[in-house]
Design a protein around this motif. Structure first.
Motif, mmCIF file in Angstrom:
data_model
loop_
_atom_site.group_PDB
_atom_site.id
_atom_site.type_symbol
_atom_site.label_atom_id
_atom_site.label_comp_id
_atom_site.label_asym_id
_atom_site.label_seq_id
_atom_site.Cartn_x
_atom_site.Cartn_y
_atom_site.Cartn_z
ATOM 1 N N GLU A 31 52.597 36.935 28.528
ATOM 2 C CA GLU A 31 52.008 37.503 27.321
ATOM 3 C C GLU A 31 51.107 36.459 26.670
ATOM 4 O O GLU A 31 51.493 35.309 26.531
ATOM 5 C CB GLU A 31 53.124 37.919 26.362
ATOM 6 C CG GLU A 31 52.653 38.721 25.191
ATOM 7 C CD GLU A 31 53.827 39.281 24.393
ATOM 8 O OE1 GLU A 31 54.232 38.643 23.408
ATOM 9 O OE2 GLU A 31 54.325 40.354 24.776
ATOM 10 N N LEU A 34 49.496 35.740 20.371
ATOM 11 C CA LEU A 34 49.163 36.906 19.540
ATOM 12 C C LEU A 34 49.162 36.514 18.071
ATOM 13 O O LEU A 34 50.054 35.784 17.619
ATOM 14 C CB LEU A 34 50.178 38.023 19.762
ATOM 15 C CG LEU A 34 50.291 38.561 21.186
ATOM 16 C CD1 LEU A 34 51.482 39.494 21.310
ATOM 17 C CD2 LEU A 34 49.010 39.263 21.584
ATOM 18 N N ALA A 81 49.522 46.510 16.237
ATOM 19 C CA ALA A 81 48.818 45.664 17.213
ATOM 20 C C ALA A 81 48.571 44.260 16.669
ATOM 21 O O ALA A 81 48.493 44.041 15.462
ATOM 22 C CB ALA A 81 47.493 46.304 17.597
ATOM 23 N N GLU A 86 40.878 37.524 24.617
ATOM 24 C CA GLU A 86 40.644 38.441 25.728
ATOM 25 C C GLU A 86 40.757 37.749 27.086
ATOM 26 O O GLU A 86 41.277 38.312 28.037
ATOM 27 C CB GLU A 86 39.279 39.110 25.590
ATOM 28 C CG GLU A 86 39.060 40.225 26.576
ATOM 29 C CD GLU A 86 37.852 41.073 26.253
ATOM 30 O OE1 GLU A 86 37.652 42.062 26.972
ATOM 31 O OE2 GLU A 86 37.116 40.775 25.294
ATOM 32 N N ALA A 89 44.451 37.268 27.799
ATOM 33 C CA ALA A 89 45.067 38.565 28.074
ATOM 34 C C ALA A 89 44.705 39.051 29.471
ATOM 35 O O ALA A 89 45.522 39.675 30.147
ATOM 36 C CB ALA A 89 44.633 39.579 27.023
ATOM 37 N N LEU A 93 48.170 40.203 31.084
ATOM 38 C CA LEU A 93 48.522 41.603 30.847
ATOM 39 C C LEU A 93 47.975 42.509 31.940
ATOM 40 O O LEU A 93 46.922 42.232 32.520
ATOM 41 C CB LEU A 93 47.968 42.061 29.487
ATOM 42 C CG LEU A 93 48.474 41.306 28.269
ATOM 43 C CD1 LEU A 93 47.741 41.779 27.021
ATOM 44 C CD2 LEU A 93 49.973 41.474 28.105
ATOM 45 N N TRP A 95 46.244 45.951 33.383
ATOM 46 C CA TRP A 95 45.122 46.782 32.962
ATOM 47 C C TRP A 95 45.361 48.204 33.436
ATOM 48 O O TRP A 95 45.849 48.425 34.542
ATOM 49 C CB TRP A 95 43.826 46.246 33.565
ATOM 50 C CG TRP A 95 42.636 47.093 33.254
ATOM 51 C CD1 TRP A 95 41.927 47.107 32.080
ATOM 52 C CD2 TRP A 95 41.998 48.049 34.111
ATOM 53 N NE1 TRP A 95 40.896 48.014 32.165
ATOM 54 C CE2 TRP A 95 40.910 48.612 33.410
ATOM 55 C CE3 TRP A 95 42.248 48.489 35.404
ATOM 56 C CZ2 TRP A 95 40.084 49.576 33.945
ATOM 57 C CZ3 TRP A 95 41.417 49.465 35.945
ATOM 58 C CH2 TRP A 95 40.343 49.987 35.214
ATOM 59 N N ARG A 120 48.920 49.554 26.437
ATOM 60 C CA ARG A 120 49.042 49.033 25.077
ATOM 61 C C ARG A 120 48.044 47.937 24.709
ATOM 62 O O ARG A 120 48.310 47.108 23.860
ATOM 63 C CB ARG A 120 50.469 48.541 24.812
ATOM 64 C CG ARG A 120 51.496 49.622 25.038
ATOM 65 C CD ARG A 120 52.899 49.140 24.879
ATOM 66 N NE ARG A 120 53.223 48.215 25.965
ATOM 67 C CZ ARG A 120 54.270 47.429 25.987
ATOM 68 N NH1 ARG A 120 55.104 47.428 24.985
ATOM 69 N NH2 ARG A 120 54.512 46.634 27.002
ATOM 70 N N THR A 121 46.896 47.932 25.373
ATOM 71 C CA THR A 121 45.834 47.012 24.960
ATOM 72 C C THR A 121 44.678 47.839 24.420
ATOM 73 O O THR A 121 44.578 49.041 24.679
ATOM 74 C CB THR A 121 45.338 46.126 26.118
ATOM 75 O OG1 THR A 121 44.756 46.936 27.126
ATOM 76 C CG2 THR A 121 46.475 45.286 26.695
ATOM 77 N N TYR A 135 46.597 43.765 21.489
ATOM 78 C CA TYR A 135 47.747 44.099 22.326
ATOM 79 C C TYR A 135 48.872 44.497 21.392
ATOM 80 O O TYR A 135 49.069 43.889 20.331
ATOM 81 C CB TYR A 135 48.151 42.902 23.190
ATOM 82 C CG TYR A 135 49.412 43.124 23.993
ATOM 83 C CD1 TYR A 135 49.538 44.196 24.867
ATOM 84 C CD2 TYR A 135 50.479 42.244 23.876
ATOM 85 C CE1 TYR A 135 50.698 44.389 25.601
ATOM 86 C CE2 TYR A 135 51.640 42.433 24.617
ATOM 87 C CZ TYR A 135 51.744 43.503 25.474
ATOM 88 O OH TYR A 135 52.891 43.700 26.201
ATOM 89 N N CYS A 136 49.625 45.515 21.788
ATOM 90 C CA CYS A 136 50.698 46.021 20.937
ATOM 91 C C CYS A 136 52.024 46.021 21.695
ATOM 92 O O CYS A 136 52.421 47.053 22.246
ATOM 93 C CB CYS A 136 50.347 47.428 20.448
ATOM 94 S SG CYS A 136 51.528 48.050 19.233
ATOM 95 N N PRO A 137 52.716 44.884 21.722
ATOM 96 C CA PRO A 137 53.996 44.849 22.435
ATOM 97 C C PRO A 137 55.051 45.765 21.818
ATOM 98 O O PRO A 137 55.984 46.178 22.495
ATOM 99 C CB PRO A 137 54.413 43.381 22.356
ATOM 100 C CG PRO A 137 53.631 42.784 21.256
ATOM 101 C CD PRO A 137 52.380 43.598 21.125
#
Length: 145
Positions: A31, A34, A81, A86, A89, A93, A95, A120-121, A135-137
């Motif tokens: 991750e 953030l 979020a 970027e 990520a 993360l 895609w 969730r991105t 990003y929204c974990p």
């Protein structure tokens, strides 16, 4: 005296970095770092694409028709979020080619174009000047995976 000045400068630099702020996370192998976002109040949400598939997807078997967001889900995404670098990520993360997109209007009169994908991105471009990668974990609600 010089050592004290250097120590003070180092302390000021350290406290102005995003990672020194206890509200930001340091990130990990899985991750990116953030940081919280502070957006003006959202007064209108328009959804222009829903259940869309990115042109970059080479997999013909991917079906995005079940990834559809409503205005409440978009609002919830932006309330939860966090901003990520970027490039970081991209390496940490997953895609998804499945996305929804549209525009937001804020109470201060500014507008923004948004895009949110199944994993969730998302991105937010405010008045075509400020661009954020998000990003929204904590977005573990449907239709996110």
């Amino acid at each position: 005296m010089v050592n004290k000045l250097l120590l003070l400068c180092a302390l000021l630099i350290a406290t102005n970095t995003p990672f020194a702020n206890d509200k930001c996370t340091e990130g990990s192998e899985f991750e990116p770092a953030l940081c919280p976002i502070r957006l003006p109040e959202i007064t209108a949400i328009q959804i222009q694409e829903n259940g869309a598939k990115a042109a970059a997807s080479q997999d013909q078997n991917v079906d995005c028709s079940d990834f559809k967001l409503d205005a409440k889900q978009v609002q919830r995404f932006f309330s939860l979020a966090m901003e990520a670098d970027e490039r970081d990520a991209h390496y940490t993360l997953d895609w998804s080619p499945c996305y929804a997109s549209g525009t937001l209007t804020f109470a201060d009169g500014k507008t923004a174009h948004w895009s949110i994908n199944r994993f969730r991105t998302g991105t937010l471009a405010i008045d075509d000047v400020t661009r954020m990668f998000l990003y929204c974990p904590k977005c573990d609600f449907k239709p996110f995976q």
